[in-house]
Design a protein around this motif. Sequence first.
Motif, PDB file in Angstrom:
ATOM      1  N   ALA A  59      -2.687  -9.665  51.323  1.00  0.00           N
ATOM      2  CA  ALA A  59      -4.051  -9.153  51.484  1.00  0.00           C
ATOM      3  C   ALA A  59      -4.094  -7.646  51.230  1.00  0.00           C
ATOM      4  CB  ALA A  59      -4.568  -9.461  52.887  1.00  0.00           C
ATOM      5  N   LEU A  60      -3.154  -6.924  51.811  1.00  0.00           N
ATOM      6  CA  LEU A  60      -3.165  -5.471  51.652  1.00  0.00           C
ATOM      7  C   LEU A  60      -2.824  -5.054  50.227  1.00  0.00           C
ATOM      8  CD1 LEU A  60      -1.674  -4.054  54.977  1.00  0.00           C
ATOM      9  CD2 LEU A  60      -4.045  -4.453  54.323  1.00  0.00           C
ATOM     10  N   LEU A  61      -1.937  -5.771  49.580  1.00  0.00           N
ATOM     11  CA  LEU A  61      -1.626  -5.446  48.188  1.00  0.00           C
ATOM     12  C   LEU A  61      -2.805  -5.761  47.268  1.00  0.00           C
ATOM     13  CD1 LEU A  61       2.102  -6.587  47.881  1.00  0.00           C
ATOM     14  CD2 LEU A  61       1.210  -4.243  47.874  1.00  0.00           C
ATOM     15  N   ASP A  62      -3.541  -6.820  47.586  1.00  0.00           N
ATOM     16  CA  ASP A  62      -4.742  -7.146  46.809  1.00  0.00           C
ATOM     17  C   ASP A  62      -5.791  -6.044  46.907  1.00  0.00           C
ATOM     18  OD1 ASP A  62      -3.732  -9.569  46.003  1.00  0.00           O
ATOM     19  OD2 ASP A  62      -4.790 -10.749  47.519  1.00  0.00           O
ATOM     20  N   LEU A  63      -5.877  -5.434  48.089  1.00  0.00           N
ATOM     21  CA  LEU A  63      -6.928  -4.464  48.359  1.00  0.00           C
ATOM     22  C   LEU A  63      -6.539  -3.025  48.044  1.00  0.00           C
ATOM     23  CD1 LEU A  63      -7.988  -5.960  51.802  1.00  0.00           C
ATOM     24  CD2 LEU A  63      -9.424  -5.919  49.760  1.00  0.00           C
ATOM     25  N   CYS A  64      -5.260  -2.785  47.781  1.00  0.00           N
ATOM     26  CA  CYS A  64      -4.800  -1.403  47.621  1.00  0.00           C
ATOM     27  C   CYS A  64      -5.084  -0.869  46.218  1.00  0.00           C
ATOM     28  CB  CYS A  64      -3.314  -1.282  47.935  1.00  0.00           C
ATOM     29  SG  CYS A  64      -2.197  -1.749  46.587  1.00  0.00           S
ATOM     30  N   VAL A  65      -4.967   0.450  46.090  1.00  0.00           N
ATOM     31  CA  VAL A  65      -5.023   1.091  44.777  1.00  0.00           C
ATOM     32  C   VAL A  65      -3.676   0.818  44.111  1.00  0.00           C
ATOM     33  CG1 VAL A  65      -5.226   3.275  43.539  1.00  0.00           C
ATOM     34  CG2 VAL A  65      -6.554   2.896  45.640  1.00  0.00           C
ATOM     35  N   HIS A 108       6.676   5.545  50.146  1.00  0.00           N
ATOM     36  CA  HIS A 108       5.392   5.184  50.733  1.00  0.00           C
ATOM     37  C   HIS A 108       5.427   5.609  52.196  1.00  0.00           C
ATOM     38  CE1 HIS A 108       2.517   1.810  52.203  1.00  0.00           C
ATOM     39  NE2 HIS A 108       1.780   2.712  51.586  1.00  0.00           N
ATOM     40  N   GLY A 109       4.380   6.274  52.667  1.00  0.00           N
ATOM     41  CA  GLY A 109       4.408   6.718  54.058  1.00  0.00           C
ATOM     42  C   GLY A 109       3.046   7.110  54.572  1.00  0.00           C
ATOM     43  N   ASN A 110       3.054   7.565  55.832  1.00  0.00           N
ATOM     44  CA  ASN A 110       1.785   7.839  56.507  1.00  0.00           C
ATOM     45  C   ASN A 110       2.013   8.872  57.599  1.00  0.00           C
ATOM     46  OD1 ASN A 110      -0.931   7.629  57.212  1.00  0.00           O
ATOM     47  ND2 ASN A 110      -0.865   5.411  57.476  1.00  0.00           N
ATOM     48  N   TYR A 111       0.929   9.280  58.214  1.00  0.00           N
ATOM     49  CA  TYR A 111       1.033  10.120  59.399  1.00  0.00           C
ATOM     50  C   TYR A 111       1.641   9.307  60.542  1.00  0.00           C
ATOM     51  CZ  TYR A 111      -2.216  13.337  57.046  1.00  0.00           C
ATOM     52  OH  TYR A 111      -2.814  14.192  56.158  1.00  0.00           O
ATOM     53  N   GLY A 112       2.283   9.985  61.470  1.00  0.00           N
ATOM     54  CA  GLY A 112       2.868   9.299  62.616  1.00  0.00           C
ATOM     55  C   GLY A 112       1.795   8.672  63.488  1.00  0.00           C
ATOM     56  N   THR A 131      -1.936  12.847  46.587  1.00  0.00           N
ATOM     57  CA  THR A 131      -2.858  12.436  45.531  1.00  0.00           C
ATOM     58  C   THR A 131      -2.642  10.958  45.234  1.00  0.00           C
ATOM     59  OG1 THR A 131      -3.582  12.854  43.249  1.00  0.00           O
ATOM     60  CG2 THR A 131      -1.231  13.013  43.669  1.00  0.00           C
ATOM     61  N   ASN A 132      -3.671  10.337  44.670  1.00  0.00           N
ATOM     62  CA  ASN A 132      -3.476   8.984  44.139  1.00  0.00           C
ATOM     63  C   ASN A 132      -3.713   8.974  42.631  1.00  0.00           C
ATOM     64  OD1 ASN A 132      -6.243   9.180  44.003  1.00  0.00           O
ATOM     65  ND2 ASN A 132      -6.667   7.482  45.416  1.00  0.00           N
ATOM     66  N   ASP A 133      -3.670  10.175  42.033  1.00  0.00           N
ATOM     67  CA  ASP A 133      -3.770  10.294  40.583  1.00  0.00           C
ATOM     68  C   ASP A 133      -2.467   9.810  39.946  1.00  0.00           C
ATOM     69  OD1 ASP A 133      -3.133  12.005  38.002  1.00  0.00           O
ATOM     70  OD2 ASP A 133      -5.324  11.958  38.204  1.00  0.00           O
ATOM     71  N   PRO A 183       2.412   0.549  47.110  1.00  0.00           N
ATOM     72  CA  PRO A 183       1.583   0.185  45.954  1.00  0.00           C
ATOM     73  C   PRO A 183       2.353   0.104  44.640  1.00  0.00           C
ATOM     74  CG  PRO A 183       1.106   2.423  46.689  1.00  0.00           C
ATOM     75  CD  PRO A 183       1.962   1.799  47.745  1.00  0.00           C
ATOM     76  N   ALA A 184       3.511   0.754  44.557  1.00  0.00           N
ATOM     77  CA  ALA A 184       4.324   0.679  43.341  1.00  0.00           C
ATOM     78  C   ALA A 184       5.205  -0.565  43.319  1.00  0.00           C
ATOM     79  CB  ALA A 184       5.211   1.920  43.217  1.00  0.00           C
ATOM     80  N   GLN A 185       5.291  -1.266  44.467  1.00  0.00           N
ATOM     81  CA  GLN A 185       6.140  -2.453  44.605  1.00  0.00           C
ATOM     82  C   GLN A 185       7.526  -2.213  43.982  1.00  0.00           C
ATOM     83  OE1 GLN A 185       4.256  -6.373  44.282  1.00  0.00           O
ATOM     84  NE2 GLN A 185       2.305  -5.361  43.891  1.00  0.00           N
ATOM     85  N   PRO A 186       8.298  -1.275  44.566  1.00  0.00           N
ATOM     86  CA  PRO A 186       9.599  -0.906  43.995  1.00  0.00           C
ATOM     87  C   PRO A 186      10.564  -2.078  43.920  1.00  0.00           C
ATOM     88  CG  PRO A 186       9.370  -0.073  46.230  1.00  0.00           C
ATOM     89  CD  PRO A 186       8.024  -0.578  45.830  1.00  0.00           C
ATOM     90  N   THR A 187      11.513  -1.958  43.011  1.00  0.00           N
ATOM     91  CA  THR A 187      12.486  -3.028  42.774  1.00  0.00           C
ATOM     92  C   THR A 187      13.559  -3.072  43.844  1.00  0.00           C
ATOM     93  OG1 THR A 187      13.714  -1.484  41.366  1.00  0.00           O
ATOM     94  CG2 THR A 187      12.186  -3.000  40.279  1.00  0.00           C
ATOM     95  N   HIS A 188      13.763  -1.949  44.549  1.00  0.00           N
ATOM     96  CA  HIS A 188      14.794  -1.840  45.574  1.00  0.00           C
ATOM     97  C   HIS A 188      14.164  -1.318  46.865  1.00  0.00           C
ATOM     98  CE1 HIS A 188      16.925  -1.831  41.780  1.00  0.00           C
ATOM     99  NE2 HIS A 188      18.092  -1.984  42.386  1.00  0.00           N
ATOM    100  N   GLN A 189      14.760  -1.692  47.970  1.00  0.00           N
ATOM    101  CA  GLN A 189      14.192  -1.274  49.246  1.00  0.00           C
ATOM    102  C   GLN A 189      15.275  -1.203  50.311  1.00  0.00           C
ATOM    103  OE1 GLN A 189      10.387  -2.618  49.772  1.00  0.00           O
ATOM    104  NE2 GLN A 189      10.087  -1.561  51.708  1.00  0.00           N
TER     105      GLN A 189
END
Length: 332
Positions: A59-65, A108-112, A131-133, A183-189
């Motif tokens: 759901a979140l990947l569908d809705l994300c930029v 990928h990250g956010n505020y605490g 930025t999301n450019d 949002p980039a769905q990286p190949t490694h994690q």
Amino acid sequence: MKALLERLFHHETLTKEEARDVLTRISREEYNPSQVASFITVFLMRSLTVAELSGFREALLDLCVSVDIGGIESIDVCGTGGDGKNTFNISTLSSFVIAGAGYKVTKHGNYGVSSVSGSSNVLESLGYRFTNDQEALARQLDKAGICFYHAPLFHPALKSVGPIRKNLGIKTFFNMLGPLVNPAQPTHQMTGVYNLTVFRLYRYLFEDLGHRFAIVHGFEGFDEISLTDQTKLYSSNRGEDVVSSTTFGMPRYDVAQISGGDSIEDAAKIFLHVLEGTATQAQTDVVLANSALAIDCFKSDSDLHASLHEARESLSSGRALEVLKTVVELSK
């Protein structure tokens, strides 16, 4: 929502499709804050199923930029948060060490939310501008080897949930989702988790996705390799394992030695000290251990000794610090 809550209160679980649908509706603000808080609270009293976690993720990947990095192999290194340990920004620092070693990092990250300083807090305090450019971010990835996806700019649908999470002030299933919705769905994690239940959920989900990955859980409750105790590990290379400070040829440290301090300013000072080579040995070692395991994800066979050498060289040579300087300048 009322009928759904009744089901959940009677210990029923959601299918993947139901989970996907309800989170989509929450994101569209179709429910009031009390209903959303009640929904979130259900999963504080019981664990998610793999189907529920997978549905929420979709759901979140569908809705994300969405982001297209052109098939470049990259890694995201992050913890779920919510471990309550208030360590310094180990995963974010490791990201710069990894980039300094020549690997691409899409962070990928956010505020605490449940910690003093999240990855977004510390990077913002060091001068990085979000930025999301996509062209700007692609340039950062190309020139610096790293770029940063600040979650609110890529997941605007979650804006309505932010105040509810903040008011609850404790870890929720959204902590679990953060590392899964890059949002980039990286190949490694490489992902740290705060308990063994989440550890198992992540393992099953990553295996289904076909990622190259490592999942860690410190036995003292850390969502990273803390070097304060043994760490449960499952990775594409090593399978299921238990590692400790001796695995990396390092001493065992006390929890207080990897504290993040009491403010964002404290966290930023530690961040710079590690990259500048003036941090304590405990701070440096814990970053190197986490960096080494992440670098190991790129290898066809596990060689932690070689990966640790690469991480150490990235830090001691100043390349990791140069990555930070470069990406901050590019973000302006």
